[in-house]
Enzyme design. Structure first.
Site, short mmCIF file in Angstrom:
data_model
loop_
_atom_site.label_atom_id
_atom_site.label_comp_id
_atom_site.label_asym_id
_atom_site.label_seq_id
_atom_site.Cartn_x
_atom_site.Cartn_y
_atom_site.Cartn_z
N GLN A 1 -5.57 -0.73 -5.11
CA GLN A 1 -5.92 -1.76 -5.58
C GLN A 1 -6.70 -1.28 -6.68
O GLN A 1 -6.77 -1.72 -7.57
CB GLN A 1 -6.86 -2.56 -4.44
CG GLN A 1 -7.76 -3.63 -4.74
CD GLN A 1 -8.19 -4.58 -4.10
OE1 GLN A 1 -7.94 -3.86 -2.74
NE2 GLN A 1 -9.22 -4.35 -4.57
N HIS B 1 -6.51 -5.84 3.51
CA HIS B 1 -5.28 -4.02 3.78
C HIS B 1 -5.01 -3.97 5.76
O HIS B 1 -6.06 -3.99 6.31
CB HIS B 1 -6.40 -3.05 3.60
CG HIS B 1 -6.17 -2.92 1.76
ND1 HIS B 1 -5.73 -2.25 0.92
CD2 HIS B 1 -7.71 -3.04 1.00
CE1 HIS B 1 -6.46 -2.23 0.06
NE2 HIS B 1 -7.38 -3.18 -0.37
N CYS C 1 -3.09 -2.29 6.11
CA CYS C 1 -3.32 -0.93 6.76
C CYS C 1 -5.07 -0.32 7.47
O CYS C 1 -5.15 0.69 8.19
CB CYS C 1 -3.06 0.56 5.68
SG CYS C 1 -4.26 0.37 4.03
N CYS D 1 0.98 -1.16 -0.11
CA CYS D 1 -0.37 -0.25 0.12
C CYS D 1 1.18 1.39 -0.19
O CYS D 1 1.84 1.43 1.32
CB CYS D 1 -0.60 -0.09 1.01
SG CYS D 1 -1.75 1.59 1.28
N GLU D 2 0.54 2.54 -0.87
CA GLU D 2 1.88 3.71 -0.92
C GLU D 2 1.38 4.30 -0.11
O GLU D 2 2.05 5.50 0.54
CB GLU D 2 1.33 3.69 -2.19
CG GLU D 2 0.34 4.54 -2.50
CD GLU D 2 0.06 5.19 -4.21
OE1 GLU D 2 -0.02 6.14 -4.27
OE2 GLU D 2 0.38 4.21 -5.51
N HIS D 3 0.18 4.42 0.44
CA HIS D 3 0.36 4.76 1.81
C HIS D 3 0.55 4.77 3.29
O HIS D 3 0.93 5.81 3.46
CB HIS D 3 -2.00 5.17 2.03
CG HIS D 3 -2.36 5.57 0.50
ND1 HIS D 3 -4.13 5.21 0.03
CD2 HIS D 3 -2.16 6.39 -0.61
CE1 HIS D 3 -4.40 5.85 -0.41
NE2 HIS D 3 -2.91 6.80 -1.31
N HIS D 4 0.84 3.93 2.95
CA HIS D 4 1.37 3.37 4.35
C HIS D 4 2.67 2.90 4.23
O HIS D 4 3.04 2.34 5.66
CB HIS D 4 -0.21 3.19 5.66
CG HIS D 4 -0.95 3.56 6.03
ND1 HIS D 4 -2.08 3.73 5.38
CD2 HIS D 4 -1.06 4.86 7.01
CE1 HIS D 4 -3.16 4.13 5.77
NE2 HIS D 4 -2.13 5.08 6.60
#
Length: 251
Positions: free
Chosen positions: A181, A209, A211, A138-141
């Site tokens: 995703q 996920h 996250c 996941c590129e956010h976390h």
């Protein structure tokens, strides 16, 4: 999840934020340069110069730097209050750097690298590979989301097919990048369109996920489902057939 409730499969958003209409009409962005819109049964020839869309991903700006990643992990350990020189953590920066190299090895690669084999079989019915396991970052976390992808396509008017293992490799190529995703789902669909020129494509991705399950709302077991449909799969009947085949093993 049952075949009576296909509405749980939400359609991938296009870059403008609008959702494609699922009324049997043409899909935005599905027509290739120098071709008629696919999915209507007409003979469509792709221009050799047609670029492969890699929506949402900037070009890789530099090669993977193992030493820089390891130094950053060491700083992270210090930042959270740990001692990176204690026995259990001494080799952790190097281990993490090697793990990240593997996790992002899809950066800088193109779908044409894996969709290299095409067979002239004259096949004009749906091809589906179901339950392709994948893990992504996941590129956010920068934590993992993982699950299964289902890849279906209807060959082009020349009846050309690709090797089944190539479809799994395509999923891995896009999964092994910092991702979300929704984008992953559309990138797989668009790559198949651009390389194979099929009459239709449907991608369904189901994932959990970390996250969402290990932090924040903390809801382990929650599954996110996304889909991307192109061409003839915009037809209600064709899409329903694909969904029934995907869900068949769960009934």
């Amino acid at each position: 999840m049952t075949s009576d409730s296909p509405e749980v499969f939400t359609d991938e958003r296009v870059d403008s934020g609008a959702s494609p209409e699922l009324n049997g009409t043409e899909s935005d962005g599905f027509a290739l340069a120098g071709s008629s819109t696919l999915g209507n049964g007409a003979n469509a020839e792709a221009s050799p110069a047609s670029p492969i869309r890699d929506r949402g991903r900037p070009q890789q700006v530099r090669p993977f730097d193992h030493d820089r990643v390891a130094r950053a992990v060491r700083e992270l350990l210090i930042g959270i209050g740990e001692d990176p020189d204690r026995e259990g953590l001494r080799k952790t920066p190097d281990r993490v750097a090697r793990a990240y190299r593997e996790a992002v090895e899809g950066l800088g690669r193109e779908p044409s690298d894996v969709l290299t084999t095409v067979f002239d079989e004259g096949h004009d019915e749906m091809v589906l590979v179901r339950d392709i396991d994948f893990s992504s970052l996941c590129e956010h976390h920068l934590v993992v989301f993982s699950g299964r992808a289902h890849v279906a396509y209807i060959p082009n008017n020349r009846g050309q097919i690709t090797g089944l293992s190539k479809l799994a490799r395509l999923v891995d190529l896009y999964a092994r990048r910092p991702q979300v995703q929704e984008r992953l789902t559309s990138q797989i669909a668009d790559a198949l369109v651009d390389v194979l020129e099929p009459r239709g494509v449907m991608i369904v991705v189901e994932a959990e996920h970390l996250c969402m399950s290990m932090r924040g709302v903390r809801k382990p077991g929650a599954t996110t489902v996304t889909s991307a449909v192109r061409g003839q799969f915009l037809s209600t009947a064709t899409r329903s057939e694909g969904m029934s085949l995907i869900l068949g093993s769960r009934r």
